[in-house]
Design a protein around this motif. Structure first.
Motif, PDB file in Angstrom:
ATOM      1  N   VAL A   1      35.446  35.146  43.998  1.00  7.61           N
ATOM      2  CA  VAL A   1      34.047  35.500  44.244  1.00  7.61           C
ATOM      3  C   VAL A   1      33.947  37.017  44.251  1.00  7.61           C
ATOM      4  O   VAL A   1      34.567  37.684  45.085  1.00  7.61           O
ATOM      5  CB  VAL A   1      33.555  34.932  45.589  1.00  7.61           C
ATOM      6  CG1 VAL A   1      32.092  35.301  45.819  1.00  7.61           C
ATOM      7  CG2 VAL A   1      33.756  33.416  45.639  1.00  7.61           C
ATOM      8  N   ASN A   2      33.161  37.575  43.334  1.00  6.15           N
ATOM      9  CA  ASN A   2      33.030  39.034  43.227  1.00  6.15           C
ATOM     10  C   ASN A   2      31.687  39.480  43.794  1.00  6.15           C
ATOM     11  O   ASN A   2      30.630  39.160  43.237  1.00  6.15           O
ATOM     12  CB  ASN A   2      33.140  39.466  41.766  1.00  6.15           C
ATOM     13  CG  ASN A   2      34.534  39.272  41.213  1.00  6.15           C
ATOM     14  OD1 ASN A   2      35.471  39.956  41.630  1.00  6.15           O
ATOM     15  ND2 ASN A   2      34.689  38.339  40.296  1.00  6.15           N
ATOM     16  N   ILE A   3      31.728  40.193  44.903  1.00  6.79           N
ATOM     17  CA  ILE A   3      30.521  40.725  45.540  1.00  6.79           C
ATOM     18  C   ILE A   3      30.820  42.123  46.067  1.00  6.79           C
ATOM     19  O   ILE A   3      31.965  42.571  46.076  1.00  6.79           O
ATOM     20  CB  ILE A   3      30.017  39.833  46.692  1.00  6.79           C
ATOM     21  CG1 ILE A   3      31.093  39.709  47.797  1.00  6.79           C
ATOM     22  CG2 ILE A   3      29.606  38.459  46.173  1.00  6.79           C
ATOM     23  CD1 ILE A   3      30.608  38.964  49.029  1.00  6.79           C
ATOM     24  N   GLY A   4      29.785  42.805  46.520  1.00  8.98           N
ATOM     25  CA  GLY A   4      29.960  44.129  47.082  1.00  8.98           C
ATOM     26  C   GLY A   4      29.990  44.103  48.603  1.00  8.98           C
ATOM     27  O   GLY A   4      29.673  43.104  49.227  1.00  8.98           O
ATOM     28  N   SER A   5      30.420  45.199  49.183  1.00  4.96           N
ATOM     29  CA  SER A   5      30.273  45.521  50.607  1.00  4.96           C
ATOM     30  C   SER A   5      31.280  44.820  51.508  1.00  4.96           C
ATOM     31  O   SER A   5      32.123  44.030  51.083  1.00  4.96           O
ATOM     32  CB  SER A   5      28.855  45.232  51.094  1.00  4.96           C
ATOM     33  OG  SER A   5      28.680  43.870  51.462  1.00  4.96           O
ATOM     34  N   ALA A   6      31.132  45.101  52.805  1.00  6.34           N
ATOM     35  CA  ALA A   6      31.994  44.534  53.846  1.00  6.34           C
ATOM     36  C   ALA A   6      31.795  43.042  54.029  1.00  6.34           C
ATOM     37  O   ALA A   6      32.539  42.420  54.790  1.00  6.34           O
ATOM     38  CB  ALA A   6      31.730  45.251  55.165  1.00  6.34           C
ATOM     39  N   GLU A   7      30.831  42.459  53.352  1.00  4.92           N
ATOM     40  CA  GLU A   7      30.656  41.013  53.424  1.00  4.92           C
ATOM     41  C   GLU A   7      31.951  40.284  53.059  1.00  4.92           C
ATOM     42  O   GLU A   7      32.231  39.198  53.586  1.00  4.92           O
ATOM     43  CB  GLU A   7      29.526  40.571  52.499  1.00  4.92           C
ATOM     44  CG  GLU A   7      29.262  39.071  52.541  1.00  4.92           C
ATOM     45  CD  GLU A   7      28.150  38.626  51.620  1.00  4.92           C
ATOM     46  OE1 GLU A   7      28.087  37.418  51.338  1.00  4.92           O
ATOM     47  OE2 GLU A   7      27.338  39.481  51.178  1.00  4.92           O
ATOM     48  N   LYS A   8      32.762  40.869  52.186  1.00  5.03           N
ATOM     49  CA  LYS A   8      34.003  40.220  51.770  1.00  5.03           C
ATOM     50  C   LYS A   8      34.926  39.976  52.966  1.00  5.03           C
ATOM     51  O   LYS A   8      35.538  38.915  53.091  1.00  5.03           O
ATOM     52  CB  LYS A   8      34.695  41.059  50.700  1.00  5.03           C
ATOM     53  CG  LYS A   8      33.876  41.200  49.412  1.00  5.03           C
ATOM     54  CD  LYS A   8      34.643  41.917  48.320  1.00  5.03           C
ATOM     55  CE  LYS A   8      34.746  43.408  48.530  1.00  5.03           C
ATOM     56  NZ  LYS A   8      33.448  44.124  48.435  1.00  5.03           N
ATOM     57  N   PHE A   9      35.061  40.975  53.838  1.00  6.64           N
ATOM     58  CA  PHE A   9      35.855  40.805  55.056  1.00  6.64           C
ATOM     59  C   PHE A   9      35.303  39.656  55.900  1.00  6.64           C
ATOM     60  O   PHE A   9      36.054  38.861  56.458  1.00  6.64           O
ATOM     61  CB  PHE A   9      35.783  42.063  55.918  1.00  6.64           C
ATOM     62  CG  PHE A   9      36.495  43.272  55.420  1.00  6.64           C
ATOM     63  CD1 PHE A   9      37.708  43.653  55.956  1.00  6.64           C
ATOM     64  CD2 PHE A   9      35.922  44.096  54.458  1.00  6.64           C
ATOM     65  CE1 PHE A   9      38.352  44.803  55.553  1.00  6.64           C
ATOM     66  CE2 PHE A   9      36.557  45.251  54.044  1.00  6.64           C
ATOM     67  CZ  PHE A   9      37.774  45.608  54.591  1.00  6.64           C
ATOM     68  N   CYS A  10      33.977  39.613  56.012  1.00 13.67           N
ATOM     69  CA  CYS A  10      33.341  38.639  56.906  1.00 13.67           C
ATOM     70  C   CYS A  10      33.538  37.217  56.410  1.00 13.67           C
ATOM     71  O   CYS A  10      33.678  36.288  57.212  1.00 13.67           O
ATOM     72  CB  CYS A  10      31.859  38.961  57.051  1.00 13.67           C
ATOM     73  SG  CYS A  10      31.526  40.547  57.851  1.00 13.67           S
ATOM     74  N   ARG A  11      33.566  37.032  55.100  1.00  6.58           N
ATOM     75  CA  ARG A  11      33.791  35.687  54.567  1.00  6.58           C
ATOM     76  C   ARG A  11      35.209  35.206  54.868  1.00  6.58           C
ATOM     77  O   ARG A  11      35.426  34.025  55.129  1.00  6.58           O
ATOM     78  CB  ARG A  11      33.513  35.647  53.066  1.00  6.58           C
ATOM     79  CG  ARG A  11      32.074  36.010  52.697  1.00  6.58           C
ATOM     80  CD  ARG A  11      31.053  35.197  53.457  1.00  6.58           C
ATOM     81  NE  ARG A  11      29.690  35.698  53.256  1.00  6.58           N
ATOM     82  CZ  ARG A  11      28.702  35.528  54.112  1.00  6.58           C
ATOM     83  NH1 ARG A  11      28.910  34.891  55.255  1.00  6.58           N
ATOM     84  NH2 ARG A  11      27.504  36.007  53.860  1.00  6.58           N
TER      85      ARG A  11
END
Length: 256
Positions: A184-194
């Motif tokens: 899943v390629n997305i931006g921002s700190a959301e990646k940590f949260c997932r």
């Protein structure tokens, strides 16, 4: 203020900044360029002012390092051993492009380690927060609940990657020999949260990030039972580096 109160403060201000960002988005905005050619908007400035003023009013003894103040040359040059790291709009490129993967990061560093933090995702209304060693939580439309990393499911890893580096050949080399369900390629700190909430398992970061990009989400991730280690040597990601720049790192949930 004790650390519980500081975490509540960080969470409240991240949430308020998210609301301010959403208001700017609804009203329309212009995109400007900083000296490094990265984008900045009215939302960045409004959110940073709200957070920085709130932190300094409630906890004046703790220095604040914030992204736009660094750019303007007005941030403290030596914040000491305990200080806030603030990214008022992490993922400005996503925000400017009309995508939803941007975040607000408010983290506290002590002795070179991220110890607590809050991350708000304005577009979805989600707020994540945690204290390392004491747990992590999430609030959304369904309410507030504790979160934790998961064991890798039988179908394989859900891997988070950067939206702007989705064609990076290093990702393929890094994942060789692993069972991968999807990337899943997305931006921002959301990646940590997932990863922290157990909807993803792995986030390798090959490119450059800054300390304000990672302090708050690292605290949430580690509070939820995850780990963040450096590619080079496998040690921890430390803070208060001279340039504020981070080396490449790997975020993981529960090992397979």
């Amino acid at each position: 203020m004790d650390d519980d109160a500081l975490l509540s403060l960080a969470t409240r201000l991240a949430d308020q900044a998210a609301a301010a960002i959403n208001a700017v988005r609804a009203a329309g905005f212009a995109v400007e360029r900083k000296t490094d050619r990265s984008p900045v908007t009215e939302a960045d400035h409004i959110a940073e002012a709200l957070i920085v003023e709130g932190l300094r009013a409630a906890a004046p003894h703790i220095p604040v390092i914030a992204e736009e103040e660094i750019e303007a040359g007005t941030a403290p040059t030596d914040p000491g051993q305990r200080f806030w790291l603030v990214d008022p709009l992490d993922g400005t490129r996503e925000f400017a492009a009309g995508r939803d993967n941007f975040a607000v990061n408010v983290g506290l560093v002590e002795g070179g380690r991220a110890v607590l933090g809050a991350v708000a995702i304005p577009a979805t209304g989600e707020v994540f927060w945690g204290r390392v060693g004491l747990g992590a939580w999430k609030r959304d439309a369904a309410g507030t609940r504790p979160i934790s990393v998961r064991a890798v499911p039988a179908e394989g890893l859900v891997v988070m990657g950067s939206h702007h580096y989705q064609d990076d050949p290093r990702m393929g080399r890094f994942l060789e020999g692993r069972r991968v369900a999807r990337i899943v390629n997305i931006g921002s700190a959301e990646k940590f949260c997932r990863v922290a909430e157990g909807s993803a398992d792995l986030y390798p970061r090959f490119g450059r990030t800054m300390e304000w990009d990672t302090a708050a989400p690292q605290a949430v991730l580690e509070a939820a039972g995850g780990t963040l280690r450096l590619f080079e040597g496998g040690g921890p990601l430390l803070y208060r580096k001279p340039s504020w720049a981070n080396p490449p790192f790997i975020c993981e949930g529960r090992p397979a």
